[in-house]
Design a protein around this motif. Structure first.
Motif, PDB file in Angstrom:
ATOM      1  N   MET A   1     -29.712 -67.512   0.379  1.00 43.59           N
ATOM      2  CA  MET A   1     -30.274 -66.949   1.362  1.00 43.59           C
ATOM      3  C   MET A   1     -29.318 -66.829   2.529  1.00 43.59           C
ATOM      4  O   MET A   1     -28.632 -67.728   2.981  1.00 43.59           O
ATOM      5  CB  MET A   1     -31.466 -67.546   1.799  1.00 43.59           C
ATOM      6  CG  MET A   1     -32.490 -67.059   2.445  1.00 43.59           C
ATOM      7  SD  MET A   1     -33.981 -67.777   2.767  1.00 43.59           S
ATOM      8  CE  MET A   1     -35.170 -66.834   1.826  1.00 43.59           C
ATOM      9  N   ASP A   2     -29.089 -65.567   3.022  1.00 40.86           N
ATOM     10  CA  ASP A   2     -28.227 -65.455   4.154  1.00 40.86           C
ATOM     11  C   ASP A   2     -28.667 -65.861   5.622  1.00 40.86           C
ATOM     12  O   ASP A   2     -29.690 -66.022   5.530  1.00 40.86           O
ATOM     13  CB  ASP A   2     -27.382 -63.946   4.178  1.00 40.86           C
ATOM     14  CG  ASP A   2     -28.367 -63.157   4.371  1.00 40.86           C
ATOM     15  OD1 ASP A   2     -29.708 -63.115   4.123  1.00 40.86           O
ATOM     16  OD2 ASP A   2     -27.862 -61.972   4.994  1.00 40.86           O
ATOM     17  N   LYS A   3     -27.945 -66.097   6.414  1.00 38.80           N
ATOM     18  CA  LYS A   3     -28.319 -66.187   7.768  1.00 38.80           C
ATOM     19  C   LYS A   3     -29.253 -65.605   8.215  1.00 38.80           C
ATOM     20  O   LYS A   3     -30.265 -66.086   9.009  1.00 38.80           O
ATOM     21  CB  LYS A   3     -27.090 -66.741   8.760  1.00 38.80           C
ATOM     22  CG  LYS A   3     -26.189 -67.738   8.214  1.00 38.80           C
ATOM     23  CD  LYS A   3     -24.852 -67.798   9.184  1.00 38.80           C
ATOM     24  CE  LYS A   3     -24.125 -68.880   8.738  1.00 38.80           C
ATOM     25  NZ  LYS A   3     -22.847 -68.741   9.407  1.00 38.80           N
ATOM     26  N   GLN A   4     -28.967 -64.022   8.345  1.00 34.22           N
ATOM     27  CA  GLN A   4     -30.018 -63.132   8.810  1.00 34.22           C
ATOM     28  C   GLN A   4     -31.427 -63.092   8.406  1.00 34.22           C
ATOM     29  O   GLN A   4     -32.421 -62.969   8.931  1.00 34.22           O
ATOM     30  CB  GLN A   4     -29.397 -61.867   8.883  1.00 34.22           C
ATOM     31  CG  GLN A   4     -28.331 -61.464   9.746  1.00 34.22           C
ATOM     32  CD  GLN A   4     -27.824 -59.932   9.746  1.00 34.22           C
ATOM     33  OE1 GLN A   4     -28.098 -59.324   8.728  1.00 34.22           O
ATOM     34  NE2 GLN A   4     -27.167 -59.601  10.839  1.00 34.22           N
ATOM     35  N   ALA A   5     -31.351 -63.333   6.994  1.00 32.67           N
ATOM     36  CA  ALA A   5     -32.838 -63.390   6.218  1.00 32.67           C
ATOM     37  C   ALA A   5     -33.502 -64.656   6.776  1.00 32.67           C
ATOM     38  O   ALA A   5     -34.555 -64.456   7.131  1.00 32.67           O
ATOM     39  CB  ALA A   5     -32.499 -63.367   4.632  1.00 32.67           C
ATOM     40  N   VAL A   6     -32.599 -65.813   7.085  1.00 35.58           N
ATOM     41  CA  VAL A   6     -33.389 -67.070   7.301  1.00 35.58           C
ATOM     42  C   VAL A   6     -33.928 -66.923   8.781  1.00 35.58           C
ATOM     43  O   VAL A   6     -35.045 -67.090   9.213  1.00 35.58           O
ATOM     44  CB  VAL A   6     -32.454 -68.219   7.335  1.00 35.58           C
ATOM     45  CG1 VAL A   6     -32.921 -69.473   8.065  1.00 35.58           C
ATOM     46  CG2 VAL A   6     -32.051 -68.244   5.857  1.00 35.58           C
ATOM     47  N   PHE A   7     -33.142 -66.089   9.880  1.00 39.49           N
ATOM     48  CA  PHE A   7     -33.246 -65.843  11.228  1.00 39.49           C
ATOM     49  C   PHE A   7     -34.691 -64.838  11.150  1.00 39.49           C
ATOM     50  O   PHE A   7     -35.509 -65.231  11.952  1.00 39.49           O
ATOM     51  CB  PHE A   7     -32.230 -65.318  11.744  1.00 39.49           C
ATOM     52  CG  PHE A   7     -32.369 -65.070  13.222  1.00 39.49           C
ATOM     53  CD1 PHE A   7     -32.245 -66.187  14.088  1.00 39.49           C
ATOM     54  CD2 PHE A   7     -33.075 -63.850  13.664  1.00 39.49           C
ATOM     55  CE1 PHE A   7     -32.854 -65.735  15.562  1.00 39.49           C
ATOM     56  CE2 PHE A   7     -33.167 -63.664  15.028  1.00 39.49           C
ATOM     57  CZ  PHE A   7     -33.149 -64.880  15.917  1.00 39.49           C
ATOM     58  N   ALA A   8     -34.670 -63.979  10.389  1.00 37.75           N
ATOM     59  CA  ALA A   8     -35.837 -62.922  10.286  1.00 37.75           C
ATOM     60  C   ALA A   8     -37.030 -63.773   9.784  1.00 37.75           C
ATOM     61  O   ALA A   8     -38.130 -63.655  10.302  1.00 37.75           O
ATOM     62  CB  ALA A   8     -35.645 -61.752   9.258  1.00 37.75           C
ATOM     63  N   GLN A   9     -36.899 -64.362   8.789  1.00 38.79           N
ATOM     64  CA  GLN A   9     -38.153 -65.431   8.358  1.00 38.79           C
ATOM     65  C   GLN A   9     -38.775 -66.218   9.551  1.00 38.79           C
ATOM     66  O   GLN A   9     -39.752 -66.465   9.554  1.00 38.79           O
ATOM     67  CB  GLN A   9     -37.727 -66.135   7.121  1.00 38.79           C
ATOM     68  CG  GLN A   9     -38.866 -66.781   6.092  1.00 38.79           C
ATOM     69  CD  GLN A   9     -38.467 -67.560   5.093  1.00 38.79           C
ATOM     70  OE1 GLN A   9     -37.255 -67.526   4.762  1.00 38.79           O
ATOM     71  NE2 GLN A   9     -39.684 -67.859   4.272  1.00 38.79           N
ATOM     72  N   VAL A  10     -37.594 -66.886  10.142  1.00 39.84           N
ATOM     73  CA  VAL A  10     -38.146 -67.915  11.208  1.00 39.84           C
ATOM     74  C   VAL A  10     -38.945 -67.081  12.496  1.00 39.84           C
ATOM     75  O   VAL A  10     -39.769 -67.519  12.916  1.00 39.84           O
ATOM     76  CB  VAL A  10     -36.892 -68.514  11.786  1.00 39.84           C
ATOM     77  CG1 VAL A  10     -37.443 -69.396  13.078  1.00 39.84           C
ATOM     78  CG2 VAL A  10     -36.461 -69.522  10.704  1.00 39.84           C
ATOM     79  N   ALA A  11     -38.234 -65.880  12.774  1.00 37.06           N
ATOM     80  CA  ALA A  11     -38.703 -64.947  13.574  1.00 37.06           C
ATOM     81  C   ALA A  11     -40.107 -64.597  13.627  1.00 37.06           C
ATOM     82  O   ALA A  11     -41.061 -64.587  14.112  1.00 37.06           O
ATOM     83  CB  ALA A  11     -37.810 -63.683  13.967  1.00 37.06           C
TER      84      ALA A  11
END
Length: 107
Positions: A1-11
Motif C-alpha cells: 500500500m503506498d503512502k497516498q492510499a494510507v493517507f487517504a484512508q486515514v483522512a
C-alpha cells in the motif's frame, strides 16, 4: 500500500469519526432535553397529586373563593409555576422570576 492510499484512508476515517462525533453530540443533547422534561413532568405530577389529595381531604370545600383570582395566582407561583405573561403556566426551575414578582407586587 503506498503512502497516498494510507493517507487517504486515514483522512476518510477521520471524516467518519467526525460525523459520528457530531451525531453522538446530537443524541447526547436530545437525551439531556428528555431527562430535563421528564424531571419537570415528575415535579408537576407530584404537585398535582398533592393538590388533588388536599382537595379530597377537604371533602368538597372550595379552596379559592370567587373573586380571589390574585390569591390563586400567588398560590400557583408559590407552588412553582410562572404567573407572568412571558412564561405563564410553565414550571419555575431556576428560583424566582422577576416578571412574576413584578406582576404580583403591582397589586
Amino acid at each position: 500500500m503506498d503512502k497516498q492510499a494510507v493517507f487517504a484512508q486515514v483522512a476518510n476515517l477521520e471524516e467518519r469519526i467526525g460525523e459520528l462525533y457530531g451525531e453522538l453530540g446530537s443524541l447526547k443533547k436530545k437525551i439531556m432535553e428528555l431527562l430535563e422534561e421528564n424531571s419537570k413532568l415528575q415535579i408537576e405530577n407530584e404537585n398535582l397529586r398533592n393538590r388533588l389529595e388536599r382537595q379530597t381531604h377537604k371533602q368538597g370545600d372550595v379552596s379559592v373563593p370567587l373573586g380571589e383570582g390574585f390569591d390563586a395566582l400567588a398560590r400557583l407561583y408559590h407552588e412553582g409555576f410562572h404567573v407572568c405573561n412571558v412564561h405563564y403556566g410553565s414550571m419555575r426551575t431556576e428560583g424566582d422570576c422577576l416578571f412574576c414578582l413584578s406582576f404580583l407586587h403591582k397589586s
